[in-house]
Design an enzyme around this catalytic site. Structure first.
Site, PDB file in Angstrom:
ATOM      1  CB  THR A 143      -0.968   0.014   1.182  1.00 38.51           C
ATOM      2  OG1 THR A 143      -1.446  -1.176   1.544  1.00 38.51           O
ATOM      3  CG2 THR A 143      -1.736   1.079   1.156  1.00 38.51           C
ATOM      4  CB  SER A 146       4.195   4.326   8.152  1.00 36.18           C
ATOM      5  OG  SER A 146       3.010   5.181   8.424  1.00 36.18           O
ATOM      6  CG  HIS A 147       1.112   2.126  11.108  1.00 36.12           C
ATOM      7  ND1 HIS A 147       1.207   2.294   9.754  1.00 36.12           N
ATOM      8  CD2 HIS A 147       0.628   0.843  11.345  1.00 36.12           C
ATOM      9  CE1 HIS A 147       0.778   1.461   9.153  1.00 36.12           C
ATOM     10  NE2 HIS A 147       0.297   0.347   9.928  1.00 36.12           N
ATOM     11  CG  ASP A 160       2.167   7.932  11.047  1.00 33.08           C
ATOM     12  OD1 ASP A 160       2.510   9.217  10.997  1.00 33.08           O
ATOM     13  OD2 ASP A 160       1.858   7.190  10.070  1.00 33.08           O
ATOM     14  CG  ASP A 165       5.204   8.199   7.871  1.00 31.70           C
ATOM     15  OD1 ASP A 165       4.427   7.998   8.728  1.00 31.70           O
ATOM     16  OD2 ASP A 165       5.058   7.967   6.567  1.00 31.70           O
ATOM     17  CG  ASP A 197       1.968   9.462   6.743  1.00 34.93           C
ATOM     18  OD1 ASP A 197       1.818   8.811   7.841  1.00 34.93           O
ATOM     19  OD2 ASP A 197       2.137   8.587   5.855  1.00 34.93           O
ATOM     20  NE  ARG A 198      -1.275   5.541   9.332  1.00 38.07           N
ATOM     21  CZ  ARG A 198      -1.600   4.175   9.263  1.00 38.07           C
ATOM     22  NH1 ARG A 198      -2.395   4.019  10.329  1.00 38.07           N
ATOM     23  NH2 ARG A 198      -1.565   3.305   8.375  1.00 38.07           N
ATOM     24  CB  THR A 211      -7.101   1.495   1.054  1.00 35.25           C
ATOM     25  OG1 THR A 211      -8.420   1.128   1.261  1.00 35.25           O
ATOM     26  CG2 THR A 211      -6.159   1.647   2.142  1.00 35.25           C
ATOM     27  CE  LYS A 222      -1.368   8.097   5.721  1.00 30.91           C
ATOM     28  NZ  LYS A 222      -0.843   7.261   4.703  1.00 30.91           N
ATOM     29  NE  ARG A 252      -5.728  -2.305   7.645  1.00 30.98           N
ATOM     30  CZ  ARG A 252      -4.822  -2.143   8.375  1.00 30.98           C
ATOM     31  NH1 ARG A 252      -4.993  -2.573   9.799  1.00 30.98           N
ATOM     32  NH2 ARG A 252      -3.523  -2.068   8.376  1.00 30.98           N
TER      33      ARG A 252
HETATM   34  C1  VG1 Z   1      -2.820   1.029   5.880  1.00 29.10           C
HETATM   35  C2  VG1 Z   1      -4.132   2.005   5.732  1.00 29.10           C
HETATM   36  C3  VG1 Z   1      -4.093   2.892   4.376  1.00 29.10           C
HETATM   37  C4  VG1 Z   1      -2.720   3.912   4.471  1.00 29.10           C
HETATM   38  C5  VG1 Z   1      -1.499   2.895   4.717  1.00 29.10           C
HETATM   39  C6  VG1 Z   1      -0.388   3.753   4.519  1.00 29.10           C
HETATM   40  O1  VG1 Z   1      -2.528   0.455   4.643  1.00 29.10           O
HETATM   41  O2  VG1 Z   1      -5.246   1.322   5.959  1.00 29.10           O
HETATM   42  O3  VG1 Z   1      -5.353   3.717   4.710  1.00 29.10           O
HETATM   43  O4  VG1 Z   1      -2.801   4.662   3.456  1.00 29.10           O
HETATM   44  O5  VG1 Z   1      -1.641   2.155   5.688  1.00 29.10           O
HETATM   45  O6  VG1 Z   1      -0.426   4.613   5.748  1.00 29.10           O
HETATM   46  P1  VG1 Z   1      -3.149  -1.150   4.822  1.00 29.10           P
HETATM   47  O7  VG1 Z   1      -2.979  -1.830   3.387  1.00 29.10           O
HETATM   48  O8  VG1 Z   1      -2.465  -1.873   5.740  1.00 29.10           O
HETATM   49  O9  VG1 Z   1      -4.649  -1.091   5.356  1.00 29.10           O
HETATM   50  V1  VG1 Z   1       1.095   4.970   6.606  1.00 29.10           V
HETATM   51  O10 VG1 Z   1       0.792   6.077   7.460  1.00 29.10           O
HETATM   52  O11 VG1 Z   1       1.454   3.501   6.986  1.00 29.10           O
HETATM   53  O12 VG1 Z   1       2.100   5.044   5.156  1.00 29.10           O
HETATM   54 CO    CO Z   2       2.574   7.017   8.135  1.00 29.34          CO
END
Ligand code: VG1
Ligand code: CO
Length: 576
Positions: A18, A113-114, A310, A312, A314-315, A377, A409, A529
């Site tokens: 993603t 990211s998270h 989070d 990085d 962006d959240r 997504t 974001k 999910r």
């Molecule tokens: C998750 C979220 C999605 C978001 C992605 C990247 O993806 O559901 O909405 O864009 O993380 O965000 P997934 O495929 O795990 O549902 V980040 O802040 O991790 O770059």
């Molecule tokens: Co992020």
């Protein structure tokens, strides 16, 4: 400068998900693993003459080492300049801001990211294109294809660059400009929001608490909230933000308070020092992982406003005093109040939301007479809509909100947007949300995550659902009847590209929905999910707990997916 060409063999697992390529740190530490992927990026984008690259990451374990490798590879691949954040630090939104400001040939962001960090945690790498946004699927697919047939990579033989001091350095013909990671981003925020009004709000005793979760937003939040907006802080933060590990400890060696100390302290920013392992935490701003902040906002003497970001940056999670706002509602409320914010006073072109995000924003779009787009997504799907001027605000249910000021974001942007609205309306977060529901009705919403389940079981659930489409069509569950069930696919209205398999939707005749999706960001097993939504126009029911209101839908979801039997899980890992 000597350029070395190194023979290598492909890895088969370098398919971006993603949001870029995410793997466990030990995977990235394998010989040639990072180099193969970086070379695959450079081969795919064919570096033009005079090109500049933006480079930085969220400071997690392996960030600095990876940056040194990428710098040497960029020099060997013909870049003229690389802009790198001091200490190797750049939040994802700040990287997007720099790519756009300096019109670079894209950028590389190092982040998972998270996902947790540290030697046993996760690492990640993503490529953003010239518009500042995540590479679209056609590019990530080309990078993956290149990674499957790579036979060599190129790297300059040179010494490591000093990352902790701003200035220009040379690797052969290429200049490495180490820049302040916060400055350009903070300026962009000042151009969008009424900083004077927010400063007055804070001066008047409105108390905020921002949890940087020991991730990248610490230096950004300190500069913006404390230094520029005057939010209270017991400690002095040097205006020169993060300059590498240890360089930004508070003055006088004062340790940051922990536990109860955090709650009691008057500091507006907590967990403000980025750490390579995020202090052992899980830098995901939701009710489960940001529990320290949640306890403060739900405790005695709670601040008026709480927010977290989070890994990085962006959240965002937004909290009021004893009050939580779903990201879907947050997007709708920002849209409905955008006229109060200087950067958006000229009106919104449109709104876009990811498919699993609730339809709360659609109602606002309708009232404003502007279009609302539904995308798969992942932020990469919003880029074309923003570039074409079709949308101004975008959001995802996963705590992601943003606008066309950049192409990612943006966590702190969302926090500032809320503070700007609060500074104008002078009501509580809860009062604003309840008024919103009274006007538009409430899209009751929840997401249930089943993390780290065996891939076979997860795939089995998805297959079962696909196989049940015909049977489910028109089926009756109590008072609910299925109107439509399908696997969401999306045709980009700008370039016509088609993305299929984006999540199973079961939509009922009254507009309620259940959505099933497999995560594309995890690194171990599978994460399933389940997204649940129903619409409640009746104001007398708006105070009800979402889990209670959604109980019927939750029951149907478990029944048709055979989830408990197939995964042997009694309950979700995370509920948001
Ligand atoms: C998750 C979220 C999605 C978001 C992605 C990247 O993806 O559901 O909405 O864009 O993380 O965000 P997934 O495929 O795990 O549902 V980040 O802040 O991790 O770059
Ligand atoms: Co992020």
């Amino acid at each position: 400068m000597q350029i070395r060409t190194v023979a290598t063999t492909p890895f088969t697992d370098q398919k971006p998900g993603t949001s870029g390529l995410r793997k466990r740190v030990p995977t990235f530490l394998q010989a040639h693993y990072l180099e193969n992927f970086v070379q695959s990026i450079f081969d795919t984008i064919s570096v033009p003459q005079g090109a500049t690259l933006v480079l930085g990451g969220d400071g997690r374990y392996y960030n600095r080492e990876a940056i040194q490798i990428i710098l040497k590879m960029a020099a060997a691949s013909g870049f003229t300049r690389v802009l790198v954040g001091r200490g190797g630090i750049l939040s994802t939104p700040a990287a997007s801001c720099l790519i756009r400001k300096y019109r670079t040939h894209g950028g590389i962001i190092l982040s998972a990211s998270h996902n947790p960090g540290g030697p046993d945690g996760d690492f990640g790498i993503k490529f953003n294109t010239e518009n500042g946004g995540p590479a679209p699927e056609k590019i990530t697919e080309a990078i993956f294809a290149a990674s499957k047939k790579i036979s060599q990579y190129h790297i300059a033989d040179s010494a490591d660059v000093e990352l902790d001091r701003t200035g220009d350095y040379e690797i052969g013909e290429m200049t490495v400009s180490v820049i302040d990671p916060v400055e350009a981003y903070a300026e962009l925020m000042e151009s969008l929001f009424d900083f004077a009004a927010i400063r007055t709000l804070l001066k008047g005793g409105f108390r905020i608490k921002f949890d940087a979760m020991h991730a990248v937003t610490g230096p950004y939040a300190r500069e913006i909230f404390v230094n520029r907006l005057g939010a209270p802080s017991t400690r002095y933060w040097r205006s020169q933000p993060f300059a590498g590990e240890g360089a930004m400890r508070p003055r006088h060696g004062a340790a940051e308070p922990t536990g109860a100390g955090v709650a009691a302290s008057a500091d507006s920013v907590m967990n403000a020092i980025p750490l390579p392992d995020f202090g052992g935490g899980h830098p995901d701003p939701n009710l489960t992982y940001a529990h320290e902040l949640v306890e403060i906002l739900y405790g005695d003497n709670a601040p008026d406003f709480g927010a977290a970001s989070d890994g990085d940056g962006d959240r965002n999670m937004i909290l009021g005093k004893h009050f939580f706002i779903t990201p879907s509602d947050s997007l709708a409320i920002l849209a409905a109040n955008a006229h109060l914010v200087p950067g958006y006073q000229q009106g919104l072109a449109g709104i876009a939301r990811s498919m699993p995000t609730s339809a709360a924003a659609d109602r606002v779009a309708k009232a404003l007479g502007i279009p609302c787009y539904e995308t798969p997504t992942g932020w990469k799907f919003f880029g074309n809509l923003m570039d074409a001027g079709k949308v101004t605000l975008c959001g995802e249910e996963s705590f992601g909100t943003g606008s066309d000021h950049i192409r990612e974001k943006d966590g702190l942007w969302a926090v500032l947007f809320w503070l700007n609205i609060l500074a104008v309306r002078r009501q509580s977060v809860e009062a604003i949300t309840r008024e919103h529901w009274a006007q538009y009705g409430r899209n009751v919403y929840s997401r249930h995550d089943y993390e780290d389940i065996p891939s076979d079981a997860a795939n089995g659930v998805m297959k079962l659902l696909h196989d049940s489409f015909a049977e489910l069509q028109g089926a009756q569950f109590g008072h609910l009847q299925v109107k439509l069930c399908d696997d969401f696919s999306y045709t980009d209205p700008v370039d016509g590209s088609v993305s299929t398999g984006q999540g199973v939707r079961i939509i009922f005749t009254d507009g309620s929905r259940i959505v099933f999706r497999l995560s594309g960001t995890g690194t171990g097993g599978a994460t399933l999910r389940i997204y649940l939504e129903s619409y409640e126009p009746d104001i007398s029911k708006h105070h009800l707990d979402a889990q209670q209101s959604l109980a019927t839908l939750i029951g149907i979801a478990l029944q048709i997916s055979e989830l408990r039997k197939r995964t042997r899980r009694e309950r979700p890992t995370v509920i948001t």
